[in-house]
Design a protein around this motif. Structure first.
Motif, PDB file in Angstrom:
ATOM      1  N   ASP A  31      -5.258  -0.739  -7.153  1.00  0.00           N
ATOM      2  CA  ASP A  31      -6.677  -0.874  -6.797  1.00  0.00           C
ATOM      3  C   ASP A  31      -7.440  -1.655  -7.867  1.00  0.00           C
TER       4      ASP A  31
ATOM      5  N   ASP B 171       0.841  -1.197   0.000  1.00  0.00           N
ATOM      6  CA  ASP B 171       0.000   0.000   0.000  1.00  0.00           C
ATOM      7  C   ASP B 171       0.877   1.250   0.000  1.00  0.00           C
TER       8      ASP B 171
ATOM      9  N   ASN C 181       0.380   5.486  -0.249  1.00  0.00           N
ATOM     10  CA  ASN C 181      -0.499   6.658  -0.299  1.00  0.00           C
ATOM     11  C   ASN C 181      -1.966   6.271  -0.479  1.00  0.00           C
ATOM     12  N   GLY C 182      -2.368   5.234   0.238  1.00  0.00           N
ATOM     13  CA  GLY C 182      -3.764   4.820   0.208  1.00  0.00           C
ATOM     14  C   GLY C 182      -4.173   3.993  -0.988  1.00  0.00           C
ATOM     15  N   VAL C 183      -3.227   3.651  -1.855  1.00  0.00           N
ATOM     16  CA  VAL C 183      -3.511   2.840  -3.042  1.00  0.00           C
ATOM     17  C   VAL C 183      -2.879   1.458  -2.851  1.00  0.00           C
ATOM     18  N   ARG C 184      -3.636   0.419  -3.159  1.00  0.00           N
ATOM     19  CA  ARG C 184      -3.119  -0.949  -3.048  1.00  0.00           C
ATOM     20  C   ARG C 184      -2.570  -1.406  -4.399  1.00  0.00           C
TER      21      ARG C 184
END
Length: 318
Positions: free
Chosen positions: A303, A241, A243-246
Motif C-alpha cells: 500500500d 493483492d 488479504n486486501g493489501v496491494r
C-alpha cells in the motif's frame, strides 16, 4: 554595395511532449529549423511527471507554444495554418492529428519502436513485456492511419535481459535524436528516402492502464519478470493483492527453475512446493510462478510503503 540577405529558414509547427519531444525539438533548432509554433500538453495532476518539459524548453528558447485540449478543433487548425509551416512534426504528442492538419504541410512522426513492430501506444512498454531483444525509434510520414506512413529514418537499440522499460525509454530517446539528426538535412531539401512500412508485419497495441500491471502468478517466471520490467517505477509497477493489501514490486531479478539466487548461492526454492505468489525464504522475498520458476524480489511496497522480508513473512503467516 549589395546588402546580405540570409536565406530563409524552413518553418515548422511541432507537436511535442515528453523527453523525446524535448530532444527532437533541440535537434530541429540545432539544424536551423524555424520552429514557428509548438503544440504540447498541460501536465496532468494525476500523472507521475518524471520526464522533461517541452513548455520549459519553449520558454527558454522563446518559442510560441499552446496547450489545446483537442487536436481536432477549428481554432487549432487556424493557428497552425497561420504559422504557415513547410513541415509539421510530431514528437510523442499524445493525440492523433486529424486529416485537416496533415493537409497543411508534409507531416512526420517519431515513433518509439522499429516500425512496423509495436505500432500504437506505449511501444517501449509492450516491447519489454513481449521479451523483445531490440527496439528503437522510427521517423515516418504521418497518415490518418496511425504509424502507417513510409519510414524515413530508423535507429536500433538493444534491450538487455534485465532492462526495465524506463531504461529502454532512455535509449529510445537517444535513438530518436540520432534518427532525426542524421536525416534532417535531406528531409529539409526533399531528398530523404522513403522505405515501405509493411503493415502485414508487427501489429497495433493499445495504451496501458495501471490495472494492466496485475500479476498472474500462474504464468511462467519469465513472463512475470517481463511484466515487472515493463511497468517498473517510475511506471505504476507490477502488483499483487493479498488479504486486501496491494504489494507492488519495485525491484526484482529473475531466478531459474532451480532457484539460483543472484548472489551466487543456490536455494532450491521451487522444490519446496510453495504456493504461487509471494513467499519468504531465509529472509528473502520471492515470487513463485506457474512453471516452478521464481523471481527474487529486491524491493517491495505494501500500500505504497516499503516492506521488509520479515514484515511480509509476519503478514503472510497471519
Amino acid at each position: 554595395m549589395n546588402s546580405y540577405e540570409p536565406e530563409p529558414r524552413p518553418r515548422a509547427v511541432v507537436f511535442a511532449y515528453h523527453n523525446v519531444g524535448v530532444r527532437c525539438l533541440k535537434v530541429l533548432l540545432a539544424g536551423g529549423v524555424d520552429v514557428a509554433l509548438v503544440v504540447t500538453h498541460e501536465d496532468s495532476a494525476t500523472e507521475n511527471i518524471w520526464f522533461e518539459s517541452v513548455v520549459s524548453l519553449c520558454q527558454t528558447e522563446g518559442i510560441p507554444y499552446i496547450t489545446p485540449p483537442d487536436a481536432k478543433s477549428a481554432e487549432l487548425l487556424a493557428q497552425v495554418k497561420a504559422a504557415d509551416p513547410e513541415f509539421i512534426f510530431s514528437f510523442y504528442y499524445r493525440h492523433m492529428l486529424p486529416a485537416s492538419l496533415l493537409e497543411v504541410a508534409p507531416a512526420f512522426n517519431m515513433h518509439g519502436s522499429l516500425l512496423p513492430e509495436f505500432r500504437g501506444r506505449a511501444p517501449v512498454n509492450w516491447a519489454v513485456l513481449h521479451g523483445a531483444t531490440e527496439t528503437g525509434a522510427t521517423l515516418h510520414e504521418m497518415t490518418v492511419k496511425p504509424d502507417a506512413g513510409a519510414i524515413v529514418s530508423q535507429m536500433v537499440v538493444p534491450i538487455l535481459p534485465d532492462d526495465t522499460a524506463f531504461e529502454v525509454f532512455g535509449k529510445v530517446t537517444v535513438a530518436a535524436e540520432q534518427a532525426l539528426w542524421r536525416v534532417l538535412p535531406s528531409l529539409l531539401d526533399g531528398t530523404a528516402p522513403r522505405i515501405n512500412n509493411d503493415l502485414s508485419k508487427g501489429g497495433y497495441f493499445s495504451g496501458r492502464k495501471p490495472e494492466d500491471g496485475r500479476i498472474d502468478w500462474h504464468l511462467p517466471a519469465q513472463q512475470v519478470y517481463n511484466l515487472h520490467r515493463a511497468v517498473a517505477p517510475p511506471y505504476p509497477g507490477a502488483f499483487t493483492d493479498v488479504n486486501g493489501v496491494r504489494y507492488v514490486i519495485e525491484r526484482a531479478r529473475l531466478g531459474d527453475r532451480h532457484g539460483v539466487l543472484q548472489n551466487g548461492k543456490t536455494d532450491n526454492v521451487a522444490a519446496r512446493s510453495l504456493p504461487l505468489g509471494l513467499t519468504v525464504v531465509d529472509n528473502c522475498v520471492f515470487g513463485v510462478c506457474g512453471d516452478g520458476g521464481i523471481i527474487t524480489i529486491l524491493a517491495l511496497t505494501a500500500d505504497g510503503v516499503a516492506i521488509s522480508a520479515q514484515q511480509l513473512q509476519t503478514r503472510l503467516a497471519a
